[in-house]
Motif scaffolding. Structure first.
Motif, PDB file in Angstrom:
ATOM      1  N   GLY A 102       0.793  -1.223   0.000  1.00 33.53           N
ATOM      2  CA  GLY A 102       0.000   0.000   0.000  1.00 33.53           C
ATOM      3  C   GLY A 102       0.818   1.262   0.000  1.00 33.53           C
ATOM      4  O   GLY A 102       0.269   2.356  -0.077  1.00 33.53           O
ATOM      5  N   THR A 103       2.124   1.170   0.093  1.00 32.92           N
ATOM      6  CA  THR A 103       2.957   2.358   0.089  1.00 32.92           C
ATOM      7  C   THR A 103       3.229   2.801  -1.343  1.00 32.92           C
ATOM      8  O   THR A 103       3.127   2.036  -2.295  1.00 32.92           O
ATOM      9  N   GLU A 104       3.615   4.049  -1.479  1.00 36.80           N
ATOM     10  CA  GLU A 104       3.828   4.623  -2.802  1.00 36.80           C
ATOM     11  C   GLU A 104       4.942   3.910  -3.556  1.00 36.80           C
ATOM     12  O   GLU A 104       4.912   3.789  -4.772  1.00 36.80           O
ATOM     13  N   GLY A 105       5.927   3.392  -2.891  1.00 35.23           N
ATOM     14  CA  GLY A 105       7.059   2.749  -3.544  1.00 35.23           C
ATOM     15  C   GLY A 105       6.729   1.425  -4.202  1.00 35.23           C
ATOM     16  O   GLY A 105       7.524   0.898  -4.980  1.00 35.23           O
ATOM     17  N   ASP A 106       5.541   0.863  -3.893  1.00 28.64           N
ATOM     18  CA  ASP A 106       5.160  -0.424  -4.481  1.00 28.64           C
ATOM     19  C   ASP A 106       4.523  -0.282  -5.862  1.00 28.64           C
ATOM     20  O   ASP A 106       4.197  -1.265  -6.500  1.00 28.64           O
ATOM     21  N   TYR A 107       4.332   0.953  -6.343  1.00 35.30           N
ATOM     22  CA  TYR A 107       3.755   1.158  -7.659  1.00 35.30           C
ATOM     23  C   TYR A 107       4.858   1.177  -8.707  1.00 35.30           C
ATOM     24  O   TYR A 107       5.934   1.711  -8.493  1.00 35.30           O
ATOM     25  N   GLN A 108       4.561   0.583  -9.846  1.00 37.38           N
ATOM     26  CA  GLN A 108       5.530   0.523 -10.936  1.00 37.38           C
ATOM     27  C   GLN A 108       4.854   0.969 -12.232  1.00 37.38           C
ATOM     28  O   GLN A 108       3.782   0.478 -12.596  1.00 37.38           O
ATOM     29  N   GLU A 109       5.481   1.910 -12.943  1.00 41.80           N
ATOM     30  CA  GLU A 109       4.893   2.428 -14.179  1.00 41.80           C
ATOM     31  C   GLU A 109       5.039   1.423 -15.313  1.00 41.80           C
ATOM     32  O   GLU A 109       6.058   0.764 -15.450  1.00 41.80           O
ATOM     33  N   GLU A 110       3.989   1.322 -16.132  1.00 43.05           N
ATOM     34  CA  GLU A 110       3.975   0.384 -17.244  1.00 43.05           C
ATOM     35  C   GLU A 110       3.870   1.142 -18.570  1.00 43.05           C
ATOM     36  O   GLU A 110       2.895   1.034 -19.301  1.00 43.05           O
ATOM     37  N   SER A 111       4.847   1.923 -18.903  1.00 40.80           N
ATOM     38  CA  SER A 111       4.795   2.717 -20.125  1.00 40.80           C
ATOM     39  C   SER A 111       4.931   1.867 -21.370  1.00 40.80           C
ATOM     40  O   SER A 111       4.455   2.241 -22.445  1.00 40.80           O
ATOM     41  N   GLU A 112       5.550   0.689 -21.277  1.00 44.09           N
ATOM     42  CA  GLU A 112       5.773  -0.133 -22.455  1.00 44.09           C
ATOM     43  C   GLU A 112       4.471  -0.717 -23.001  1.00 44.09           C
ATOM     44  O   GLU A 112       4.351  -0.954 -24.200  1.00 44.09           O
ATOM     45  N   ILE A 113       3.488  -0.964 -22.153  1.00 43.70           N
ATOM     46  CA  ILE A 113       2.230  -1.561 -22.610  1.00 43.70           C
ATOM     47  C   ILE A 113       1.542  -0.647 -23.607  1.00 43.70           C
ATOM     48  O   ILE A 113       1.107  -1.088 -24.678  1.00 43.70           O
ATOM     49  N   TRP A 114       1.441   0.612 -23.287  1.00 46.05           N
ATOM     50  CA  TRP A 114       0.781   1.567 -24.186  1.00 46.05           C
ATOM     51  C   TRP A 114       1.545   1.672 -25.504  1.00 46.05           C
ATOM     52  O   TRP A 114       0.939   1.727 -26.581  1.00 46.05           O
ATOM     53  N   ASP A 115       2.853   1.679 -25.425  1.00 48.29           N
ATOM     54  CA  ASP A 115       3.659   1.750 -26.643  1.00 48.29           C
ATOM     55  C   ASP A 115       3.446   0.522 -27.523  1.00 48.29           C
ATOM     56  O   ASP A 115       3.434   0.627 -28.754  1.00 48.29           O
ATOM     57  N   GLU A 116       3.271  -0.652 -26.923  1.00 47.45           N
ATOM     58  CA  GLU A 116       3.049  -1.874 -27.692  1.00 47.45           C
ATOM     59  C   GLU A 116       1.702  -1.870 -28.397  1.00 47.45           C
ATOM     60  O   GLU A 116       1.569  -2.411 -29.497  1.00 47.45           O
ATOM     61  N   LEU A 117       0.703  -1.249 -27.781  1.00 53.07           N
ATOM     62  CA  LEU A 117      -0.650  -1.267 -28.333  1.00 53.07           C
ATOM     63  C   LEU A 117      -0.919  -0.159 -29.337  1.00 53.07           C
ATOM     64  O   LEU A 117      -1.931  -0.201 -30.045  1.00 53.07           O
ATOM     65  N   THR A 118      -0.045   0.838 -29.440  1.00 55.61           N
ATOM     66  CA  THR A 118      -0.367   2.028 -30.238  1.00 55.61           C
ATOM     67  C   THR A 118       0.678   2.446 -31.266  1.00 55.61           C
ATOM     68  O   THR A 118       0.587   3.575 -31.747  1.00 55.61           O
ATOM     69  N   PRO A 119       1.655   1.632 -31.663  1.00 53.23           N
ATOM     70  CA  PRO A 119       2.746   2.164 -32.494  1.00 53.23           C
ATOM     71  C   PRO A 119       2.315   2.670 -33.864  1.00 53.23           C
ATOM     72  O   PRO A 119       2.993   3.525 -34.445  1.00 53.23           O
ATOM     73  N   ARG A 120       1.204   2.182 -34.410  1.00 57.07           N
ATOM     74  CA  ARG A 120       0.781   2.590 -35.753  1.00 57.07           C
ATOM     75  C   ARG A 120      -0.397   3.557 -35.744  1.00 57.07           C
ATOM     76  O   ARG A 120      -0.956   3.863 -36.799  1.00 57.07           O
ATOM     77  N   ILE A 121      -0.782   4.036 -34.577  1.00 59.29           N
ATOM     78  CA  ILE A 121      -1.847   5.040 -34.496  1.00 59.29           C
ATOM     79  C   ILE A 121      -1.217   6.417 -34.668  1.00 59.29           C
ATOM     80  O   ILE A 121      -0.382   6.828 -33.869  1.00 59.29           O
ATOM     81  N   THR A 122      -1.608   7.122 -35.718  1.00 64.15           N
ATOM     82  CA  THR A 122      -1.006   8.411 -36.054  1.00 64.15           C
ATOM     83  C   THR A 122      -2.050   9.530 -36.009  1.00 64.15           C
ATOM     84  O   THR A 122      -3.258   9.273 -35.940  1.00 64.15           O
ATOM     85  N   GLN A 123      -1.565  10.754 -36.092  1.00 62.30           N
ATOM     86  CA  GLN A 123      -2.460  11.905 -36.149  1.00 62.30           C
ATOM     87  C   GLN A 123      -3.342  11.843 -37.385  1.00 62.30           C
ATOM     88  O   GLN A 123      -4.539  12.161 -37.337  1.00 62.30           O
ATOM     89  N   THR A 124      -2.765  11.413 -38.504  1.00 62.38           N
ATOM     90  CA  THR A 124      -3.537  11.291 -39.746  1.00 62.38           C
ATOM     91  C   THR A 124      -4.668  10.292 -39.584  1.00 62.38           C
ATOM     92  O   THR A 124      -5.800  10.537 -40.029  1.00 62.38           O
TER      93      THR A 124
END
Length: 358
Positions: free
Chosen positions: A48-70
């Motif tokens: 329950g402490t703040e240090g037990d959280y881990q960011e998962e930035s790679e998941i979003w990158d894996e799911l969205t690499p071909r989504i563009t502004q166009t």
């Protein structure tokens, strides 16, 4: 900067410069008091402490690499500052197909029409095509894929237009996960049905199909935690199983280094489906049936993974008379006995005939 409009229940642009400056000056307090770390997960043994959280930035990158502004501008509209949709937003082709879905559910905030790639799998040949060309285009949808890429994708170069198809697949999948959008689910299935029923394009656009297999494996790995919207068991994922069988069959027609890489990706995808969702791997039943096209024409097609116990309709059994040689191969030594019996009968008939004459 956006603000919440309670009347329309929407995020709208903040036009007051004084409000913009005020909120910018208080960003620190907003983060501290009202927000938690973005894309986080909890480690095993969380205390329950703040240090037990881990960011998962790679998941979003894996799911969205071909989504563009166009891509987002094409699907959601040409406002690059405000791409939006809701769970009721739909493509034009789904307005009549999905029960209860109307073009406008609110006079205050009408639902947005999503400009998807116009995939119609009932007509996958060029205008004016007749006869054999239409049959081939129904069985191998490579021409139709190329037509969609050339005439409906809006990216710059050829490769970017091809990858825009994967971008739409990724966009549709995310909107299924986050909004339970039924129209996006239907478009996700349509894109998979189109790509996995191409044959010649597998070689000419091999990089597209190689990335397709990787993308699908990543997406399916995120279906496990959904609340029933994705049922990827052999029963629920039945639409995908024959597509993969068809794709492997088409892939067997080719050779080359690129094929070995694709086979490896396909094997990894099927291994994952077997381990995670209990899919069976092994021999598949292939039968033939009739496909009704949009204009009423009927084309004979292979039906992969058909039920071996289904013997009705187009799959009803046919009685075929076998030659003595075929019977011998089928029944082994039993044929010899049958042949001897037939020969004895002929000899007896000849003897009776001789008795009558003499």
């Amino acid at each position: 900067m956006k603000r919440w409009d309670a009347r329309t229940e929407d995020l709208v642009a903040e036009t007051s410069q004084s409000e913009v400056l005020r909120w910018k000056a208080n960003l620190g307090s907003i983060w501290k008091d009202g927000l938690t770390p973005y894309r986080q997960t909890v480690q095993a043994g969380d205390s329950g402490t703040e240090g037990d959280y881990q960011e998962e930035s790679e998941i979003w990158d894996e799911l969205t690499p071909r989504i563009t502004q166009t891509l987002l501008s094409r699907i959601c509209g040409l406002d690059p500052d405000h791409w939006s949709l809701t769970s009721a937003s739909a493509g034009l082709m789904d307005l009549e197909a999905i029960p209860g879905l109307e073009s406008s559910n609110s006079t205050i905030h009408p639902e947005k029409e999503l400009n998807f790639l116009p995939i119609d799998l009932r007509r996958t040949w060029r205008v004016g095509a007749t006869g054999r060309e239409r049959t081939e285009a129904a069985q191998d949808r490579s021409w139709y894929l190329g037509d969609l890429i050339d005439n409906h994708s809006q990216a710059g170069d050829k490769r970017s237009r091809e990858l825009e198809v994967l971008g739409e697949l990724q966009f549709a999948f995310l909107m299924i996960l986050t909004l339970n959008n039924n129209s996006c689910l239907e478009q996700w299935k349509r894109i998979l049905a189109l790509l996995f029923t191409c044959q010649q394009a597998i070689k000419s656009r091999s990089h597209l199909f190689l990335e397709l297999l990787r993308t699908l494996r990543i997406q399916l790995s995120h279906c496990v935690d959904t609340d029933g919207f994705f049922d990827m068991t052999e029963v629920g994922g039945g639409f995908l199983r024959p597509l993969l069988i068809k794709f492997r069959t088409n892939l067997d027609e080719f050779d080359g280094k690129w094929k070995s890489d694709m086979i490896q990706e396909l094997d990894e995808l099927e291994d994952y489906l077997q381990k995670q969702f209990g899919w069976e791997r092994g021999e598949y039943f292939v039968k033939r049936g009739m496909l009704d096209l949009e204009d009423g024409e009927r084309v004979e097609m292979d039906v992969n993974n058909a039920d071996e116990d289904d013997e009705s309709g187009d799959y009803a059994p046919i009685v075929v008379e076998l030659t003595p040689a075929q019977l011998k191969e089928l029944n082994g030594g039993n044929v010899s006995h049958q042949e001897n019996t037939a020969q004895d009968s002929e000899e007896e008939a000849e003897l009776d005939d001789m008795d009558e004459r003499y």
